[in-house]
Write a protein that holds these residues in place. Structure first.
Motif, PDB file in Angstrom:
ATOM      1  N   ILE A  75       0.854  -1.190   0.000  1.00 54.97           N
ATOM      2  CA  ILE A  75       0.000   0.000   0.000  1.00 54.97           C
ATOM      3  C   ILE A  75       0.888   1.236   0.000  1.00 54.97           C
ATOM      4  O   ILE A  75       1.804   1.338   0.806  1.00 54.97           O
ATOM      5  N   THR A  76       0.622   2.153  -0.913  1.00 58.19           N
ATOM      6  CA  THR A  76       1.320   3.434  -0.922  1.00 58.19           C
ATOM      7  C   THR A  76       0.449   4.462  -0.221  1.00 58.19           C
ATOM      8  O   THR A  76      -0.703   4.667  -0.603  1.00 58.19           O
ATOM      9  N   VAL A  77       0.991   5.102   0.799  1.00 57.36           N
ATOM     10  CA  VAL A  77       0.273   6.115   1.569  1.00 57.36           C
ATOM     11  C   VAL A  77       0.901   7.469   1.291  1.00 57.36           C
ATOM     12  O   VAL A  77       2.100   7.654   1.470  1.00 57.36           O
ATOM     13  N   TYR A  78       0.074   8.417   0.845  1.00 52.66           N
ATOM     14  CA  TYR A  78       0.512   9.789   0.629  1.00 52.66           C
ATOM     15  C   TYR A  78      -0.047  10.663   1.748  1.00 52.66           C
ATOM     16  O   TYR A  78      -1.249  10.659   2.011  1.00 52.66           O
TER      17      TYR A  78
ATOM     18  N   SER B  42       1.260 -10.188   5.688  1.00 49.21           N
ATOM     19  CA  SER B  42       2.375  -9.246   5.763  1.00 49.21           C
ATOM     20  C   SER B  42       2.083  -8.024   4.889  1.00 49.21           C
ATOM     21  O   SER B  42       1.582  -8.149   3.767  1.00 49.21           O
ATOM     22  N   VAL B  43       2.389  -6.852   5.432  1.00 55.71           N
ATOM     23  CA  VAL B  43       2.043  -5.594   4.782  1.00 55.71           C
ATOM     24  C   VAL B  43       3.305  -4.761   4.578  1.00 55.71           C
ATOM     25  O   VAL B  43       4.145  -4.651   5.474  1.00 55.71           O
ATOM     26  N   LYS B  44       3.413  -4.192   3.391  1.00 52.67           N
ATOM     27  CA  LYS B  44       4.465  -3.227   3.090  1.00 52.67           C
ATOM     28  C   LYS B  44       3.805  -1.878   2.836  1.00 52.67           C
ATOM     29  O   LYS B  44       2.946  -1.760   1.954  1.00 52.67           O
ATOM     30  N   ILE B  45       4.162  -0.880   3.647  1.00 51.27           N
ATOM     31  CA  ILE B  45       3.621   0.462   3.480  1.00 51.27           C
ATOM     32  C   ILE B  45       4.709   1.350   2.866  1.00 51.27           C
ATOM     33  O   ILE B  45       5.802   1.483   3.414  1.00 51.27           O
ATOM     34  N   ILE B  46       4.391   1.942   1.716  1.00 50.18           N
ATOM     35  CA  ILE B  46       5.286   2.906   1.067  1.00 50.18           C
ATOM     36  C   ILE B  46       4.814   4.299   1.458  1.00 50.18           C
ATOM     37  O   ILE B  46       3.654   4.652   1.227  1.00 50.18           O
TER      38      ILE B  46
ATOM     39  N   ASN C 140       9.923   6.424   2.272  1.00 43.62           N
ATOM     40  CA  ASN C 140      10.173   5.582   3.437  1.00 43.62           C
ATOM     41  C   ASN C 140       9.263   4.354   3.397  1.00 43.62           C
ATOM     42  O   ASN C 140       8.280   4.320   2.644  1.00 43.62           O
ATOM     43  N   TYR C 141       9.588   3.379   4.232  1.00 43.96           N
ATOM     44  CA  TYR C 141       8.849   2.108   4.202  1.00 43.96           C
ATOM     45  C   TYR C 141       8.568   1.613   5.616  1.00 43.96           C
ATOM     46  O   TYR C 141       9.336   1.877   6.546  1.00 43.96           O
TER      47      TYR C 141
END
Length: 298
Positions: A132-135, A185-189, A216-217
């Motif tokens: 998920i990319t969070v702005y 498992s989650v990867k946050i961008i 950042n991650y």
């Protein structure tokens, strides 16, 4: 022998009081009043352990320090029959070594366990189940649920800042919501569209800055279903206090159903860097006026 026996007898009631005091502690007190529950994510327990252990060590240091101060004040106080200065003691080598070695071991110990847990928390997940990319933007959030195979299949949620109702309350139904699948498992961008923000899910005990021009991650696995509070943790302007969001951890099926709902609503694609409002970044070229020669050095 008598002195040792007295010490043992004195230790019994002290130990009993400590056991009773600890037995009466609530779960919140035992975890140092941190705003979460054990097992919320795969990293929460290690953070709680580091926090609580550090406070126990520091409380022990405080008790010993105050005990030594009180002991020195009582034992070496001026008596009525005494005049002048008390006997001055200098260069007590055992005490000076003790005061040097103990703090050194404490600092090294804190550094070691902090670095160990931080390295584990920051370790990238090789093949995350969800990306998920969070702005962050003044003063709300955009969430891009990424399909790494084909960006055209990605879906997004575009949030607005919290709507005030008066008396310090906000409309909870209009807060941006980030959905996460339980046990995956989650990867946050993390990116910013304008100024520095900070992505903070309070119950996850994990926050990280969102810096313009830098990515950042975060990597974690949510383990408990529920709704959790999120906010910006970096003062970012006039409505920083309204830069709120919620996190819903749901079952994988409910998570997929939410993505399908976004797709049906037409929120397909990627709300990417093209919507950033801060264009003054190191990699961005300055605009050239019409008719000007961009190659001219004049």
């Amino acid at each position: 022998m008598r002195s040792k026996r007295r010490l043992r007898l004195a230790a019994i009631p002290v130990a009993a009081v400590l056991v009773l005091a600890l037995a009466g502690c609530t779960q919140q007190q035992l975890q140092g009043w941190l705003p979460t529950e054990p097992g919320t994510t795969n990293h929460v327990n290690s953070v709680i352990g580091l926090w609580v252990t550090s406070w126990i060590v520091l409380l022990g240091v405080g008790i010993i320090t105050w005990a030594l101060i009180i002991w020195a004040v009582v034992v070496y106080r001026r008596r009525k029959s005494q005049t002048g200065l008390p006997v001055q003691l200098r260069y007590n080598m055992p005490i000076e070594i003790f005061y040097t070695i103990v703090p050194l071991f404490l600092v090294l110990g804190f550094f070691f366990f902090t670095a160990r847990d931080q390295a584990d928390i920051e370790k990238p997940t090789a093949h995350p189940d969800t990306t998920i990319t969070v702005y962050g933007k003044r003063w709300a959030w955009d969430f891009n649920y990424m399909d790494t195979a084909d960006k055209k299949n990605s879906v997004y949620y575009q949030g607005i800042q919290a709507q005030e109702l008066g008396n310090g309350n906000v409309d909870e139904s209009k807060l941006p919501v980030l959905y996460l699948p339980k046990g995956k498992s989650v990867k946050i961008i993390l990116k910013s569209r304008d100024v520095i923000h900070s992505f903070w899910v309070v119950d996850f005990l994990y926050k990280k800055d969102m810096i313009p021009g830098k990515t950042n991650y975060e990597y974690f696995t949510p383990l408990k279903e529920g709704t959790f509070t999120g906010k910006c943790a970096e003062l970012c302007g006039e409505y920083h206090s309204l830069m709120l969001f919620n996190v819903k951890v749901v079952s994988p099926d409910a998570y997929q159903a939410y993505l399908d709902k976004l797709r049906q609503e037409g929120n397909v694609g990627d709300l990417g860097d093209q919507y950033n409002t801060n264009t003054n970044q190191p990699n961005n070229k300055a605009p050239v006026a019409a008719g000007a020669d961009s190659t001219s050095s004049k």
